[in-house]
Design an enzyme around this catalytic site. Structure first.
Site, short mmCIF file in Angstrom:
data_model
loop_
_atom_site.label_atom_id
_atom_site.label_comp_id
_atom_site.label_asym_id
_atom_site.label_seq_id
_atom_site.Cartn_x
_atom_site.Cartn_y
_atom_site.Cartn_z
N LYS A 251 1.06 -0.95 0.49
CA LYS A 251 0.19 -0.05 0.12
C LYS A 251 1.31 1.05 -0.37
O LYS A 251 1.45 2.00 -0.70
CB LYS A 251 -1.02 -0.06 1.03
N THR A 281 6.55 -19.88 -1.06
CA THR A 281 7.59 -19.75 -1.65
C THR A 281 7.66 -18.05 -1.47
O THR A 281 7.19 -17.19 -1.89
CB THR A 281 7.59 -19.61 -2.97
N THR A 366 -17.19 -7.10 2.42
CA THR A 366 -17.02 -6.08 2.69
C THR A 366 -16.89 -5.54 3.32
O THR A 366 -16.38 -4.95 5.04
CB THR A 366 -15.48 -5.51 1.55
#
Length: 410
Positions: A251, A281, A366
């Protein structure tokens, strides 16, 4: 008996989302290097249109910073693309080690640990803490991010949810817990959907009173607040009193990744036990190099943070001047309440198609149903002219959808 109709089940689930007006459509965007926040939007028919991005979490445009890009180019030229494995198996490069040292320096903590994303950092760290601290009781703000909720649940320990930013409720829950049990208070600094900020000092005081650790998610604050960009805790002068800080590199720092910073044994325990860390990974070295360059740059450029705050304050003022229902944000987030999933998506679609403004609707899950909104994130690179165009478009569309203005509601 007929076999189960899998395709029908998937279609029914999708139809439900469509009917509620919250089906999400991804916009095919190509950002312009060195010309943020401009981008090219490619329609389904292949035609291209120029747009202004108003909802990026690259809050300071660091993804376009030549210093950051050059560091990434240099790393690719030196060591190639991928990391080659997990951190335990060849995936710990000098770039990862150096980035963790810089993150620890940023937050003035003894150690830091790098994850592939902020989500993985929260899930991995919070789940691990519950497993290595016997009988841990976690106290979680009700508006904490899904990644924090997932981590707390996956830890399997006792947990309590306190009302958002309600320290009286939190204290009642803490007081009722066994005195000798280990405790953890998990909360955020900037809540990105409403734009409000938690009482960090007050939470720290309760943690000390009841013998709890503090876990502060600063993902929407790192890079953006504090004289060096370490977050709201640094701005408020209480960073040293936070036990565990979690942040993102995707961000304010404009790259990718997540991390925690804390005392050395705690970080080492998470490193040794967290599945999301052990079995993933590691980030490509170029991303680590770019993230470190971004952190170093922002530690020295408070002027960018000041410009960011001015742009956010200006957009809030301009929206309020035309009566738009701007939510009471005290941060850089500019949320405008719509309150209806269909209207929210319609406004978003028309802004993109007719006005060259890209802002995504924020719908359930959300945010709760009935609180659908448009969430604007102005950056230092959004000009007054861009704001003029946006304000005119919003004024027109709120009238078209007959959404009550603040003055009308009053």
């Amino acid at each position: 008996m007929d076999p189960f109709d899998y395709s029908s089940a998937f279609r029914t689930a999708l139809d439900r989302v469509h009917q509620e007006g919250r089906y999400r459509v991804f916009a095919d965007l190509k950002r312009h290097r060195g010309d943020f926040p401009r981008a090219t939007w490619t329609r389904d028919d292949g035609s291209e249109h120029q747009v202004i991005v108003w909802c990026s979490n690259d809050y300071l445009g660091q993804g376009q910073n030549p210093v950051v890009m050059q560091a990434m180019h240099d790393a690719i030229d030196k060591v190639g693309s991928g990391s080659g494995g997990t951190r335990n198996i060849s995936g710990t490069t000098h770039y990862h080690v150096q980035l963790e040292r810089t993150l620890a320096e940023l937050h003035r903590k003894p150690a830091a640990l790098l994850f592939t994303s902020g989500y993985v950092a929260n899930e991995g760290a919070l789940a691990t803490l519950a497993k290595v601290l016997p009988r841990l009781i976690t106290f979680s703000d009700e508006l904490n991010h899904a990644s924090m909720i997932a981590g707390i649940r996956n830890g399997g320990g006792e947990r309590h949810v306190f009302r958002h930013n309600d320290l009286d409720h939190l204290e009642g829950l803490l007081a009722a817990a066994p005195l000798g049990a280990p405790k953890l208070i998990a909360f955020e600094s900037v809540y990105s959907m409403d734009g409000d900020i938690s009482d960090i000092a007050g939470t720290i005081a309760l943690a000390k009173k009841y013998g709890a650790l503090t876990y502060l998610d600063e993902v929407h604050a790192v890079g953006l607040y504090g004289p060096r960009g370490a977050g709201v805790a640094e701005r408020d002068g209480v960073m040293a009193e936070i036990d565990i800080v979690e942040g993102t590199l995707g961000k304010g720092f404009g790259v990718m990744g997540g991390y925690i910073a804390a005392e050395a044994d705690l970080v080492d325990a998470v490193r040794s036990y967290a599945s999301g860390f052990i079995f993933s990974t590691s980030l490509p070295p170029a991303l680590a190099a770019g993230a470190e360059a971004s952190i170093r740059y922002l530690m020295q450029h408070d002027d960018l943070r000041q410009a960011h705050q001015e742009r956010a304050a200006t957009l809030k003022r301009r929206f309020r001047e035309i009566g738009l229902p701007v939510m009471p944000s005290v941060s850089h987030i500019v949320p405008v309440m719509v309150g209806h999933a269909g209207h929210c998506k319609m406004i978003s679609d028309i802004l993109l198609e007719e006005h060259g403004v890209y802002v995504q609707p924020i719908n359930y899950p959300t945010v709760p149903r009935g609180t659908e909104r448009l969430r604007f994130t102005p950056t230092p690179f959004h000009t007054d002219r861009m704001m003029d165009d946006l304000v005119r478009a919003m004024d027109k569309l709120f009238a078209h959808c007959e959404i009550a203005r603040v003055s009308d509601a009053a």
